[in-house]
Write a protein that holds these residues in place. Sequence first.
Motif, PDB file in Angstrom:
ATOM      1  N   UNK A  17       0.797  -1.222   0.000  1.00 21.43           N
ATOM      2  CA  UNK A  17       0.000   0.000   0.000  1.00 21.43           C
ATOM      3  C   UNK A  17       0.837   1.284   0.000  1.00 21.43           C
ATOM      4  N   UNK A  18       1.848   1.411   0.843  1.00 21.12           N
ATOM      5  CA  UNK A  18       2.610   2.672   0.828  1.00 21.12           C
ATOM      6  C   UNK A  18       3.189   2.974  -0.545  1.00 21.12           C
ATOM      7  N   UNK A  19       3.659   1.925  -1.231  1.00 24.32           N
ATOM      8  CA  UNK A  19       4.206   2.154  -2.572  1.00 24.32           C
ATOM      9  C   UNK A  19       3.128   2.647  -3.520  1.00 24.32           C
ATOM     10  N   UNK A  20       1.952   2.037  -3.443  1.00 15.92           N
ATOM     11  CA  UNK A  20       0.861   2.475  -4.325  1.00 15.92           C
ATOM     12  C   UNK A  20       0.499   3.924  -4.037  1.00 15.92           C
ATOM     13  N   UNK A  21       0.488   4.281  -2.768  1.00 18.90           N
ATOM     14  CA  UNK A  21       0.184   5.672  -2.415  1.00 18.90           C
ATOM     15  C   UNK A  21       1.247   6.603  -2.995  1.00 18.90           C
ATOM     16  N   UNK A  55      -2.626   7.326   7.791  1.00 19.41           N
ATOM     17  CA  UNK A  55      -2.134   6.220   8.612  1.00 19.41           C
ATOM     18  C   UNK A  55      -0.689   5.899   8.249  1.00 19.41           C
ATOM     19  N   UNK A  56      -0.396   5.858   6.941  1.00 20.11           N
ATOM     20  CA  UNK A  56       0.935   5.438   6.514  1.00 20.11           C
ATOM     21  C   UNK A  56       1.970   6.553   6.613  1.00 20.11           C
ATOM     22  N   UNK A  57       1.539   7.784   6.398  1.00 17.25           N
ATOM     23  CA  UNK A  57       2.529   8.859   6.300  1.00 17.25           C
ATOM     24  C   UNK A  57       2.358   9.967   7.339  1.00 17.25           C
ATOM     25  N   UNK A  58       1.331   9.852   8.157  1.00 17.67           N
ATOM     26  CA  UNK A  58       1.216  10.787   9.266  1.00 17.67           C
ATOM     27  C   UNK A  58       0.617  12.123   8.913  1.00 17.67           C
ATOM     28  N   UNK A  59       1.103  12.711   7.824  1.00 18.80           N
ATOM     29  CA  UNK A  59       0.580  14.005   7.405  1.00 18.80           C
ATOM     30  C   UNK A  59       0.863  14.171   5.915  1.00 18.80           C
ATOM     31  N   UNK A  60       0.272  15.182   5.348  1.00 18.90           N
ATOM     32  CA  UNK A  60       0.503  15.413   3.922  1.00 18.90           C
ATOM     33  C   UNK A  60       1.977  15.726   3.669  1.00 18.90           C
ATOM     34  N   UNK A  61       2.549  16.485   4.574  1.00 15.12           N
ATOM     35  CA  UNK A  61       3.953  16.825   4.405  1.00 15.12           C
ATOM     36  C   UNK A  61       4.835  15.591   4.552  1.00 15.12           C
ATOM     37  N   UNK A  62       4.448  14.696   5.457  1.00 19.82           N
ATOM     38  CA  UNK A  62       5.186  13.450   5.586  1.00 19.82           C
ATOM     39  C   UNK A  62       5.163  12.659   4.293  1.00 19.82           C
ATOM     40  N   UNK A  63       4.015  12.668   3.641  1.00 18.49           N
ATOM     41  CA  UNK A  63       3.908  12.001   2.341  1.00 18.49           C
ATOM     42  C   UNK A  63       4.849  12.630   1.327  1.00 18.49           C
ATOM     43  N   UNK A  64       4.863  13.965   1.312  1.00 15.74           N
ATOM     44  CA  UNK A  64       5.758  14.658   0.381  1.00 15.74           C
ATOM     45  C   UNK A  64       7.217  14.309   0.649  1.00 15.74           C
ATOM     46  N   UNK A  65       7.586  14.320   1.919  1.00 15.04           N
ATOM     47  CA  UNK A  65       8.973  14.004   2.268  1.00 15.04           C
ATOM     48  C   UNK A  65       9.345  12.600   1.792  1.00 15.04           C
TER      49      UNK A  65
END
Lengths: 212, 212
Positions: A17-21, A55-65
């Motif tokens: 899932x994290x990879x797909x995201x 759930x996987x990245x904590x926040x939008x910014x975490x996803x960006x990082x």
Amino acid sequence: MGDGTSARRLEPSEVPTPERILDAALASFGSRGYDGTSLDALGAALGMSKQAILYWFGSKEGLLDALIDRSARELADVLELALVGADGGWAKVEAVVRSAFRLAGRRPELLGLVREVSRLGPGAALRLVSALQPLIERATAFLEAEMDAGRLRRHDPTILLLASYSAVTGVATEVEVLRALGVEPDRRSLARRRRALIDLLRAALVPAPMPG
Amino acid sequence: MGDGTSARRLEPSEVPTPERILDAALASFGSRGYDGTSLDALGAALGMSKQAILYWFGSKEGLLDALIDRSARELADVLELALVGADGGWAKVEAVVRSAFRLAGRRPELLGLVREVSRLGPGAALRLVSALQPLIERATAFLEAEMDAGRLRRHDPTILLLASYSAVTGVATEVEVLRALGVEPDRRSLARRRRALIDLLRAALVPAPMPG
DNA sequence: CTCCTGTTCTACCATATGGTAAGTGAGTGC
DNA sequence: GCACTCACTTACCATATGGTAGAACAGGAG
């Protein structure tokens, strides 16, 4: 590559899932931009709720990082491969530029993200460039050595890198501008643009042959 | 320029409101981006409420359109002046690049907006490039004529333009990237970067002199 | 003084956004 | 069977946003 993972192609449902995201985020951030992408829309495109993303990245910014880190790694892997593989001198420069163009054809979102990142404040840009630092240093050292040996014309290596990088991404990815310039940005024209830019760089970098 | 307006410098309070709004929008869109700029914040920075902005421009997108038009006109004016003024051949190319760098020093937001626009969808990019069309055509014709005359090395003019433009804006405005590359982007370094990029372009464009 | 026009303000609204809280079902260890 | 974790979900919230409606205030015309 290099670790113990099997190289077999995974079924879409097998991709973690994290990879797909991250894949979906790359596509959306690269085209609609970071601000223009809502977690709701991203989740909907993935068939899940935005809370799965949080759930996987904590926040939008975490996803960006995380996305910047992964993208920088991929970019560095591809370019480093070309930098190590080809012969020295101009041949090596050309190989790197070629592989950058191949990447632009196969994964245009990746270069799109790189362009986007420089707009997202110092943090994101710093994160990206830091992850690319080893590649940059190796490239700079290579250029300096080749210039010292007289196999490439002397230029400021840092500016040469930044200018080439800007030119490559511009020529390879500015599809709206190209369309407005009358160039239909399809596969065929990408090859033509690649050739033209390589000619340009060769003219700037390859020393004039000794006459006779 | 060219119309009947007095050229005297206006007091800040004399500048008509729409112009002041456009100035503030340019600064904010160029740095924080279009999406990252709220009308509330923009109004606050101007000491007025956002409704004053909406009064003059109807909508946020209307403001963007007006800003693109004005900026394209300013950019075209500056570059066209250099294109007309200097001698032919390489001297003319150098003059245009120099004036682009001068612009990057004096009004960095302007080039920042140009970079931002290509991210705001086809509409904005098309609007910008359309406004620059006459300049682009004149530049292309100039390059082709000079190449035919043998005063510049032959290259694809469209790609040459796009690559040069990308390289110039990249080298002149990617301050975050530069800082990460170890270049402190102050005035002195801007001059140094300009020199290095001009050297690079000269190497690519000026034909090798006949030996002897 | 009244009317009008141009400009800006206050008040308000519908919507969208990132993020929190709590719950749910599947699977695992024991 | 029971506790516990994992990978989510639904429900909700505070905030911010672009935009509308209408009042207010200035200045000039008559």
